[in-house]
Design a protein around this motif. Structure first.
Motif, PDB file in Angstrom:
ATOM      1  N   ALA A   1      -3.001   6.472  -0.078  1.00  0.00           N
ATOM      2  CA  ALA A   1      -2.990   7.360  -1.244  1.00  0.00           C
ATOM      3  C   ALA A   1      -3.901   6.772  -2.318  1.00  0.00           C
ATOM      4  N   MET A   2      -4.686   7.626  -2.964  1.00  0.00           N
ATOM      5  CA  MET A   2      -5.667   7.166  -3.946  1.00  0.00           C
ATOM      6  C   MET A   2      -5.382   7.651  -5.369  1.00  0.00           C
ATOM      7  N   ILE A   3      -4.857   8.866  -5.506  1.00  0.00           N
ATOM      8  CA  ILE A   3      -4.694   9.463  -6.831  1.00  0.00           C
ATOM      9  C   ILE A   3      -3.477  10.379  -6.852  1.00  0.00           C
ATOM     10  N   ILE A   4      -2.779  10.401  -7.979  1.00  0.00           N
ATOM     11  CA  ILE A   4      -1.697  11.370  -8.189  1.00  0.00           C
ATOM     12  C   ILE A   4      -2.353  12.562  -8.861  1.00  0.00           C
TER      13      ILE A   4
ATOM     14  N   ASP B   1       0.835  -1.200   0.000  1.00  0.00           N
ATOM     15  CA  ASP B   1       0.000   0.000   0.000  1.00  0.00           C
ATOM     16  C   ASP B   1       0.873   1.254   0.000  1.00  0.00           C
ATOM     17  N   ILE B   2       0.405   2.278  -0.680  1.00  0.00           N
ATOM     18  CA  ILE B   2       1.074   3.570  -0.643  1.00  0.00           C
ATOM     19  C   ILE B   2       0.315   4.414   0.375  1.00  0.00           C
ATOM     20  N   ILE B   3       1.043   4.872   1.396  1.00  0.00           N
ATOM     21  CA  ILE B   3       0.446   5.487   2.577  1.00  0.00           C
ATOM     22  C   ILE B   3       0.910   6.941   2.735  1.00  0.00           C
ATOM     23  N   VAL B   4      -0.015   7.798   3.127  1.00  0.00           N
ATOM     24  CA  VAL B   4       0.297   9.176   3.502  1.00  0.00           C
ATOM     25  C   VAL B   4       0.361   9.201   5.027  1.00  0.00           C
ATOM     26  N   PHE B   5       1.393   9.831   5.575  1.00  0.00           N
ATOM     27  CA  PHE B   5       1.565   9.818   7.031  1.00  0.00           C
ATOM     28  C   PHE B   5       2.334  11.034   7.512  1.00  0.00           C
TER      29      PHE B   5
ATOM     30  N   PRO C   1      18.774  -8.715   9.227  1.00  0.00           N
ATOM     31  CA  PRO C   1      17.325  -8.831   9.366  1.00  0.00           C
ATOM     32  C   PRO C   1      16.826  -8.195  10.663  1.00  0.00           C
ATOM     33  N   LYS C   2      15.665  -7.518  10.551  1.00  0.00           N
ATOM     34  CA  LYS C   2      15.003  -6.898  11.692  1.00  0.00           C
ATOM     35  C   LYS C   2      13.514  -7.193  11.610  1.00  0.00           C
ATOM     36  N   LYS C   3      12.912  -7.448  12.776  1.00  0.00           N
ATOM     37  CA  LYS C   3      11.484  -7.749  12.842  1.00  0.00           C
ATOM     38  C   LYS C   3      10.702  -6.462  13.128  1.00  0.00           C
ATOM     39  N   VAL C   4       9.630  -6.236  12.370  1.00  0.00           N
ATOM     40  CA  VAL C   4       8.784  -5.054  12.547  1.00  0.00           C
ATOM     41  C   VAL C   4       7.947  -5.260  13.811  1.00  0.00           C
ATOM     42  N   PRO C   5       8.061  -4.337  14.786  1.00  0.00           N
ATOM     43  CA  PRO C   5       7.308  -4.485  16.040  1.00  0.00           C
ATOM     44  C   PRO C   5       5.806  -4.249  15.859  1.00  0.00           C
ATOM     45  N   GLU C   6       5.028  -4.699  16.815  1.00  0.00           N
ATOM     46  CA  GLU C   6       3.583  -4.466  16.807  1.00  0.00           C
ATOM     47  C   GLU C   6       3.300  -2.966  16.794  1.00  0.00           C
ATOM     48  N   GLY C   7       2.288  -2.565  16.035  1.00  0.00           N
ATOM     49  CA  GLY C   7       1.886  -1.169  15.976  1.00  0.00           C
ATOM     50  C   GLY C   7       2.784  -0.290  15.132  1.00  0.00           C
ATOM     51  N   LYS C   8       3.718  -0.906  14.388  1.00  0.00           N
ATOM     52  CA  LYS C   8       4.662  -0.135  13.570  1.00  0.00           C
ATOM     53  C   LYS C   8       4.734  -0.736  12.168  1.00  0.00           C
ATOM     54  N   TYR C   9       5.265   0.066  11.226  1.00  0.00           N
ATOM     55  CA  TYR C   9       5.372  -0.339   9.831  1.00  0.00           C
ATOM     56  C   TYR C   9       6.729   0.065   9.277  1.00  0.00           C
ATOM     57  N   PHE C  10       7.212  -0.703   8.305  1.00  0.00           N
ATOM     58  CA  PHE C  10       8.477  -0.407   7.642  1.00  0.00           C
ATOM     59  C   PHE C  10       8.141   0.178   6.276  1.00  0.00           C
ATOM     60  N   MET C  11       8.509   1.447   6.078  1.00  0.00           N
ATOM     61  CA  MET C  11       8.147   2.185   4.867  1.00  0.00           C
ATOM     62  C   MET C  11       9.384   2.457   4.027  1.00  0.00           C
ATOM     63  N   MET C  12       9.210   2.380   2.694  1.00  0.00           N
ATOM     64  CA  MET C  12      10.306   2.714   1.783  1.00  0.00           C
ATOM     65  C   MET C  12       9.757   3.491   0.591  1.00  0.00           C
ATOM     66  N   GLY C  13      10.564   4.436   0.101  1.00  0.00           N
ATOM     67  CA  GLY C  13      10.212   5.156  -1.114  1.00  0.00           C
ATOM     68  C   GLY C  13      10.543   4.299  -2.322  1.00  0.00           C
ATOM     69  N   ASP C  14       9.815   4.498  -3.409  1.00  0.00           N
ATOM     70  CA  ASP C  14      10.071   3.733  -4.636  1.00  0.00           C
ATOM     71  C   ASP C  14      11.373   4.156  -5.299  1.00  0.00           C
ATOM     72  N   ASN C  15      11.790   5.404  -5.117  1.00  0.00           N
ATOM     73  CA  ASN C  15      13.069   5.885  -5.628  1.00  0.00           C
ATOM     74  C   ASN C  15      14.111   5.586  -4.551  1.00  0.00           C
ATOM     75  N   ARG C  16      14.538   4.348  -4.499  1.00  0.00           N
ATOM     76  CA  ARG C  16      15.299   3.818  -3.357  1.00  0.00           C
ATOM     77  C   ARG C  16      16.612   4.518  -3.059  1.00  0.00           C
ATOM     78  N   ASP C  17      17.304   5.002  -4.074  1.00  0.00           N
ATOM     79  CA  ASP C  17      18.595   5.648  -3.818  1.00  0.00           C
ATOM     80  C   ASP C  17      18.447   7.105  -3.402  1.00  0.00           C
TER      81      ASP C  17
ATOM     82  N   LYS D   1       4.921   7.127   1.227  1.00  0.00           N
ATOM     83  CA  LYS D   1       5.863   6.029   0.968  1.00  0.00           C
ATOM     84  C   LYS D   1       5.073   4.736   0.820  1.00  0.00           C
ATOM     85  N   ARG D   2       5.753   3.717   0.354  1.00  0.00           N
ATOM     86  CA  ARG D   2       5.142   2.400   0.197  1.00  0.00           C
ATOM     87  C   ARG D   2       5.373   1.566   1.459  1.00  0.00           C
TER      88      ARG D   2
END
Length: 154
Positions: A119-122, A8-12, A83-99, A26-27
């Motif tokens: 996010a719904m629309i650009i 999912d692409i999320i606004v935060f 490797p790292k485990k994502v804790p409860e109540g948290k999310y790991f976000m990354m941009g599509d333009n990784r560099d 970010k995704r």
């Protein structure tokens, strides 16, 4: 809103302590309980390679450790992580333009309470590489990415 799913692409509200008043997009790469590992720019979730057709890489060199992690994960890596485990109540976000993305690799996990929605629309997209200035109205057509204008995000 339902809880975010992987992809999912999320606004935060930013989780970056350097700029906490900014809203970001970010995704969602990892949900609570997922184990995240990045090996030479390839993302693995729970041991399985993530197929990502949406990513963009500008630098093909593999980067080594960078900043210390604000959540005690140890050294942060841009192209190698975990490797790292994502804790409860948290999310790991990354941009599509990784560099060129300040994301969970740098500022840690996103707390669930920071999420605004999916996010719904650009509705507006510009090309920062265009050789024009935004205020040059006569060159307006050169910097708008018309192929992305009002595009539905899937």
């Amino acid at each position: 809103m339902r809880k975010p799913k992987r992809g999912d692409i999320i606004v935060f509200h930013s989780a970056n302590p350097v700029d906490p008043d900014k809203d970001l997009i970010k995704r969602c790469i990892g949900v609570p309980g997922d184990e995240i590992k990045i090996i030479d720019k390839e993302v693995y979730i729970n041991g399985n390679k993530l197929e990502e057709k949406y990513t963009k890489f500008l630098n093909y060199y593999i980067k080594r450790p960078r900043n210390p992690d604000p959540e005690g994960m140890g050294e942060l890596y841009t192209d190698n992580f975990g490797p790292k485990k994502v804790p409860e109540g948290k999310y790991f976000m990354m941009g599509d333009n990784r560099d060129n993305s300040a994301d969970s690799r740098f500022w840690g996990y996103l707390p669930e309470e920071n999420i605004i929605g999916k996010a719904m629309i650009i509705y507006w997209s510009t090309n920062s590489d265009a050789d024009v200035r935004w205020y040059e109205v006569w060159n307006f057509w050169k910097f708008v990415r018309w192929n992305r204008f009002a595009k539905i995000i899937r």
